[in-house]
Design a protein around this motif. Structure first.
Motif, short mmCIF file in Angstrom:
data_model
loop_
_atom_site.label_atom_id
_atom_site.label_comp_id
_atom_site.label_asym_id
_atom_site.label_seq_id
_atom_site.Cartn_x
_atom_site.Cartn_y
_atom_site.Cartn_z
N GLN A 81 0.82 -1.21 0.00
CA GLN A 81 0.00 0.00 0.00
C GLN A 81 0.86 1.27 0.00
N ARG A 82 2.14 1.16 0.28
CA ARG A 82 3.04 2.32 0.25
C ARG A 82 3.37 2.74 -1.18
N PHE A 83 3.11 1.88 -2.15
CA PHE A 83 3.44 2.16 -3.55
C PHE A 83 2.25 2.75 -4.28
N GLU A 84 2.56 3.56 -5.30
CA GLU A 84 1.51 4.10 -6.16
C GLU A 84 0.73 2.93 -6.75
N ASN A 85 -0.56 3.05 -6.82
CA ASN A 85 -1.46 2.01 -7.33
C ASN A 85 -1.46 0.75 -6.47
N GLY A 86 -0.96 0.85 -5.25
CA GLY A 86 -1.00 -0.29 -4.34
C GLY A 86 -2.40 -0.46 -3.77
N PRO A 87 -2.60 -1.53 -3.02
CA PRO A 87 -3.92 -1.77 -2.43
C PRO A 87 -4.22 -0.75 -1.33
N ASP A 88 -5.49 -0.69 -0.95
CA ASP A 88 -5.89 0.14 0.19
C ASP A 88 -5.36 -0.46 1.48
N ARG A 89 -5.31 -1.78 1.51
CA ARG A 89 -4.87 -2.49 2.71
C ARG A 89 -4.27 -3.83 2.30
N CYS A 90 -3.32 -4.29 3.11
CA CYS A 90 -2.73 -5.61 2.89
C CYS A 90 -2.55 -6.28 4.23
N ASP A 91 -3.16 -7.43 4.38
CA ASP A 91 -2.99 -8.24 5.60
C ASP A 91 -2.06 -9.39 5.25
N CYS A 92 -0.95 -9.49 6.01
CA CYS A 92 0.06 -10.50 5.73
C CYS A 92 0.13 -11.51 6.86
N GLU A 93 0.34 -12.76 6.48
CA GLU A 93 0.56 -13.83 7.44
C GLU A 93 1.84 -14.55 7.02
N THR A 94 2.85 -14.46 7.88
CA THR A 94 4.11 -15.14 7.58
C THR A 94 3.96 -16.60 7.97
N ILE A 95 3.97 -17.48 6.99
CA ILE A 95 3.80 -18.91 7.21
C ILE A 95 5.14 -19.54 7.59
N SER A 96 6.21 -19.08 6.93
CA SER A 96 7.56 -19.57 7.21
C SER A 96 8.52 -18.48 6.72
N PRO A 97 9.82 -18.64 6.95
CA PRO A 97 10.76 -17.63 6.45
C PRO A 97 10.76 -17.52 4.92
#
Length: 161
Positions: free
Chosen positions: A40-56
């Protein structure tokens, strides 16, 4: 469908080195991780991003663009490659994006972007491929421009802390 392009990040040309700050591989990786964890920090990025780190090496994301919700997985090979694989939605063939860091010669670093349809495209989807290619190239150039701005502002330290 497959579309591929390169964007030069560092160049061995002296005139380039005098005018553009050079990225270390680590700094470039930190910038690419912003595209994964905070798009979302980038131009044309999403309004929101929910991330789940599954593994490294694996992140699952939910990207919200207004009323549209997209889900994907991002495979991480640290300081080498990112592979974004979207979940299928409706009847549209998902497009996988691979971003690879390459160093073809001393003092040169490029990003290779490869977009590939994961399934069969309909004739209607194939009709729009030239437009997609143009939009992807523009978006990737904008991303690199933003990373350069952040590097200039000191957002990426030269070494990990």
């Amino acid at each position: 469908m497959r579309f591929e392009h390169l964007i030069e990040i560092n160049s061995p040309r002296p005139d380039w080195q005098a005018t553009m700050p050079s990225f270390s591989r680590w700094q470039l990786w930190q910038g690419l991780m912003q595209r994964v964890m905070a798009p979302q920090r980038f131009e044309n990025g999403p309004d929101r991003c929910d991330c789940e780190t599954i593994s490294p090496t694996l992140v699952r994301r939910t990207l919200v663009f207004g009323q549209h919700v997209l889900k994907d997985e991002v495979q991480l090979a640290a300081e080498e490659r990112l592979i974004f694989t979207p979940q299928a939605h409706d009847e549209t063939a998902p497009i996988r994006l691979t971003i690879q860091i390459e160093e073809p010669q001393a003092h040169q670093m490029v990003l290779r972007f490869v977009y590939e349809a994961v399934g069969e495209q309909t004739a209607e989807e194939a009709y729009y491929n030239d437009y997609r290619h143009s939009a992807w190239l523009h978006n990737d150039r904008d991303m690199v421009k933003q990373l350069r701005e952040w590097l200039h502002e000191g957002e990426f330290p030269s070494q990990p802390s």
